[in-house]
Write a protein that holds these residues in place. Structure first.
Motif, PDB file in Angstrom:
ATOM      1  N   ILE A 101       0.844  -1.191   0.000  1.00 20.39           N
ATOM      2  CA  ILE A 101       0.000   0.000   0.000  1.00 20.39           C
ATOM      3  C   ILE A 101       0.881   1.244   0.000  1.00 20.39           C
ATOM      4  N   GLY A 102       0.756   2.052  -1.053  1.00 20.39           N
ATOM      5  CA  GLY A 102       1.568   3.264  -1.159  1.00 20.39           C
ATOM      6  C   GLY A 102       2.994   2.969  -1.576  1.00 20.39           C
ATOM      7  N   ALA A 103       3.172   2.019  -2.487  1.00 18.41           N
ATOM      8  CA  ALA A 103       4.511   1.659  -2.971  1.00 18.41           C
ATOM      9  C   ALA A 103       5.157   2.856  -3.664  1.00 18.41           C
ATOM     10  N   PRO A 104       6.472   2.976  -3.555  1.00 19.35           N
ATOM     11  CA  PRO A 104       7.143   4.099  -4.229  1.00 19.35           C
ATOM     12  C   PRO A 104       6.988   3.986  -5.743  1.00 19.35           C
ATOM     13  N   TYR A 105       6.934   5.141  -6.406  1.00 18.44           N
ATOM     14  CA  TYR A 105       6.789   5.142  -7.861  1.00 18.44           C
ATOM     15  C   TYR A 105       8.002   4.484  -8.514  1.00 18.44           C
ATOM     16  N   LYS A 106       9.172   4.774  -7.979  1.00 17.19           N
ATOM     17  CA  LYS A 106      10.402   4.172  -8.493  1.00 17.19           C
ATOM     18  C   LYS A 106      10.602   2.823  -7.808  1.00 17.19           C
ATOM     19  N   VAL A 107      10.896   1.791  -8.584  1.00 17.89           N
ATOM     20  CA  VAL A 107      11.176   0.477  -8.016  1.00 17.89           C
ATOM     21  C   VAL A 107      12.590   0.545  -7.434  1.00 17.89           C
ATOM     22  N   THR A 108      12.662   0.596  -6.130  1.00 15.78           N
ATOM     23  CA  THR A 108      13.933   0.809  -5.437  1.00 15.78           C
ATOM     24  C   THR A 108      14.613  -0.504  -5.074  1.00 15.78           C
ATOM     25  N   LYS A 109      15.898  -0.415  -4.791  1.00 13.88           N
ATOM     26  CA  LYS A 109      16.660  -1.570  -4.312  1.00 13.88           C
ATOM     27  C   LYS A 109      16.097  -2.041  -2.980  1.00 13.88           C
ATOM     28  N   GLU A 110      15.605  -1.104  -2.163  1.00 13.29           N
ATOM     29  CA  GLU A 110      15.020  -1.459  -0.862  1.00 13.29           C
ATOM     30  C   GLU A 110      13.775  -2.336  -1.039  1.00 13.29           C
ATOM     31  N   VAL A 111      12.909  -1.984  -1.991  1.00 16.16           N
ATOM     32  CA  VAL A 111      11.711  -2.799  -2.253  1.00 16.16           C
ATOM     33  C   VAL A 111      12.124  -4.181  -2.741  1.00 16.16           C
ATOM     34  N   ILE A 112      13.066  -4.224  -3.672  1.00 14.47           N
ATOM     35  CA  ILE A 112      13.526  -5.506  -4.222  1.00 14.47           C
ATOM     36  C   ILE A 112      14.109  -6.379  -3.115  1.00 14.47           C
ATOM     37  N   ASP A 113      14.941  -5.798  -2.259  1.00 12.49           N
ATOM     38  CA  ASP A 113      15.577  -6.565  -1.184  1.00 12.49           C
ATOM     39  C   ASP A 113      14.587  -6.960  -0.094  1.00 12.49           C
ATOM     40  N   ALA A 166       7.894  -7.027 -13.238  1.00  9.68           N
ATOM     41  CA  ALA A 166       7.170  -7.035 -14.508  1.00  9.68           C
ATOM     42  C   ALA A 166       6.455  -5.709 -14.719  1.00  9.68           C
ATOM     43  N   HIS A 167       6.309  -5.343 -15.974  1.00 12.39           N
ATOM     44  CA  HIS A 167       5.537  -4.159 -16.358  1.00 12.39           C
ATOM     45  C   HIS A 167       4.777  -4.502 -17.619  1.00 12.39           C
ATOM     46  N   GLY A 168       3.605  -3.910 -17.768  1.00 13.33           N
ATOM     47  CA  GLY A 168       2.774  -4.182 -18.930  1.00 13.33           C
ATOM     48  C   GLY A 168       3.094  -3.284 -20.104  1.00 13.33           C
ATOM     49  N   ASP A 169       2.139  -3.190 -21.022  1.00  7.84           N
ATOM     50  CA  ASP A 169       2.305  -2.429 -22.256  1.00  7.84           C
ATOM     51  C   ASP A 169       2.018  -0.941 -22.109  1.00  7.84           C
ATOM     52  N   THR A 170       1.509  -0.506 -20.954  1.00  9.47           N
ATOM     53  CA  THR A 170       1.188   0.913 -20.786  1.00  9.47           C
ATOM     54  C   THR A 170       2.472   1.729 -20.719  1.00  9.47           C
ATOM     55  N   PRO A 171       2.428   2.984 -21.179  1.00 11.21           N
ATOM     56  CA  PRO A 171       3.642   3.814 -21.172  1.00 11.21           C
ATOM     57  C   PRO A 171       4.179   4.019 -19.752  1.00 11.21           C
ATOM     58  N   ILE A 172       5.493   4.037 -19.646  1.00  7.35           N
ATOM     59  CA  ILE A 172       6.153   4.285 -18.358  1.00  7.35           C
ATOM     60  C   ILE A 172       6.530   5.757 -18.313  1.00  7.35           C
ATOM     61  N   MET A 173       5.934   6.472 -17.366  1.00  2.00           N
ATOM     62  CA  MET A 173       6.234   7.896 -17.196  1.00  2.00           C
ATOM     63  C   MET A 173       7.489   8.035 -16.337  1.00  2.00           C
ATOM     64  N   ASP A 204      12.122  13.141 -10.843  1.00  2.12           N
ATOM     65  CA  ASP A 204      13.492  13.609 -11.105  1.00  2.12           C
ATOM     66  C   ASP A 204      13.925  13.338 -12.547  1.00  2.12           C
ATOM     67  N   GLY A 205      13.000  12.859 -13.388  1.00  2.00           N
ATOM     68  CA  GLY A 205      13.284  12.627 -14.797  1.00  2.00           C
ATOM     69  C   GLY A 205      13.874  11.263 -15.108  1.00  2.00           C
ATOM     70  N   THR A 206      14.069  10.431 -14.096  1.00  2.00           N
ATOM     71  CA  THR A 206      14.687   9.121 -14.322  1.00  2.00           C
ATOM     72  C   THR A 206      13.635   8.044 -14.587  1.00  2.00           C
ATOM     73  N   ASP A 207      14.098   6.945 -15.148  1.00  5.66           N
ATOM     74  CA  ASP A 207      13.250   5.788 -15.419  1.00  5.66           C
ATOM     75  C   ASP A 207      12.961   5.082 -14.094  1.00  5.66           C
ATOM     76  N   PRO A 208      11.689   4.925 -13.722  1.00  6.82           N
ATOM     77  CA  PRO A 208      11.381   4.271 -12.441  1.00  6.82           C
ATOM     78  C   PRO A 208      11.769   2.790 -12.406  1.00  6.82           C
ATOM     79  N   TYR A 209      12.102   2.210 -13.558  1.00  6.61           N
ATOM     80  CA  TYR A 209      12.506   0.806 -13.627  1.00  6.61           C
ATOM     81  C   TYR A 209      14.003   0.653 -13.857  1.00  6.61           C
ATOM     82  N   ASP A 210      14.753   1.724 -13.660  1.00  7.27           N
ATOM     83  CA  ASP A 210      16.198   1.727 -13.911  1.00  7.27           C
ATOM     84  C   ASP A 210      16.932   0.675 -13.071  1.00  7.27           C
ATOM     85  N   ILE A 211      16.626   0.597 -11.787  1.00 13.23           N
ATOM     86  CA  ILE A 211      17.340  -0.341 -10.906  1.00 13.23           C
ATOM     87  C   ILE A 211      17.059  -1.795 -11.290  1.00 13.23           C
ATOM     88  N   PRO A 212      15.782  -2.212 -11.424  1.00 12.33           N
ATOM     89  CA  PRO A 212      15.586  -3.620 -11.833  1.00 12.33           C
ATOM     90  C   PRO A 212      16.140  -3.916 -13.232  1.00 12.33           C
TER      91      PRO A 212
END
Length: 186
Positions: free
Chosen positions: A113-125, A133-140, A144-152
Motif C-alpha cells: 500500500i503506497g509503494a514508491p513510484y520508483k522500483v527501489t533496491k530497498e523494495v527488491i531486497d 514485470a511491467h505491462g504495455d502501458t507507457p512508463i512515465m 526527477d526525470g529518471t526511469d522508475p525501472y532503472d534499478i531492476p
C-alpha cells in the motif's frame, strides 16, 4: 459485529463532494487478503502501478505476471503519485478501493500500500523480488526525470508482460466520456 457496522455502501459517501468516507481497518483488509507468505524458494514477482478500475485488461496482465513466478506482489502507488503522473482526474478509485480490488484478485498474493513510484533496491531486497514485470502501458519518468525501472533493469530482473486484452483504464474513461457526449446530444 464491528466489521458489519462499518459503512462501505453508497451512503458512506459525502453528499457534497461524492468522496468516499470508507474507513479501512486492518480487520477489513485482512478479510480480503489471502494471508499467505511466500514459501522458501518461491520465485517472487513484483508489479507496480495505479491499478485503477479493475478491468479485463488488468486481470489478464496480472494473470500473465503471476505465470512468471510463484508469488505475486502488487505495489500500489499513492493517490498523489497517480495524480502527478496521470493528471487531475486520476485516480478514479482511491487507494483504499484499489487495495481491496487488488486483494480480491486470485492471482495477487500481497499488496504493498503506497509503494514508491520508483522500483527501489530497498523494495527488491525487502520483498526478495526475483522478477519486476511491467505491462504495455507507457512508463512515465519519475519526478526527477529518471526511469522508475532503472534499478531492476540494471539488475537484469525486468520482464515486459503483455496482455491479450488492449483495454486500459484510459480507454474506459474515453469511452465513458464519448457515450456521455452522445447521450447529451440526443
Amino acid at each position: 459485529k464491528a466489521l458489519e457496522s462499518t459503512r462501505s455502501d453508497s451512503d458512506a459517501r459525502s453528499p457534497y463532494t461524492g468522496v468516499s468516507h470508507f474507513l479501512p481497518s486492518s480487520q477489513k483488509i485482512v478479510q480480503f487478503a489471502d494471508g499467505q507468505d511466500p514459501k522458501p524458494g518461491d520465485k517472487i514477482v513484483y508489479v507496480a502501478g495505479a491499478f485503477d478500475l479493475f478491468h479485463v485488461g488488468l486481470l489478464d496482465f496480472l494473470e500473465e505476471a503471476k505465470k512468471l513466478g510463484d508469488y505475486l506482489i502488487v505495489g500500489l502507488h499513492t493517490d498523489a503519485d497517480v495524480n502527478r503522473h496521470k493528471g487531475s482526474n486520476y485516480p478514479i478509485m482511491n487507494l483504499h478501493e484499489r487495495v481491496l480490488s487488488g486483494l480480491v484478485c486470485k492471482y495477487v498474493n500481497q499488496v504493498i500500500i503506497g509503494a514508491p513510484y520508483k522500483v527501489t533496491k530497498e523494495v527488491i531486497d525487502q520483498f526478495k523480488v526475483n522478477v519486476v514485470a511491467h505491462g504495455d502501458t507507457p512508463i512515465m519518468a519519475d519526478v526527477d526525470g529518471t526511469d522508475p525501472y532503472d534499478i531492476p533493469k540494471k539488475l537484469g530482473i525486468t520482464n515486459c508482460t503483455h496482455s491479450a486484452h488492449v483495454l486500459t483504464t484510459a480507454a474506459i474513461v474515453r469511452r465513458t466520456i464519448r457515450h456521455k457526449l452522445e447521450f447529451e446530444q440526443r
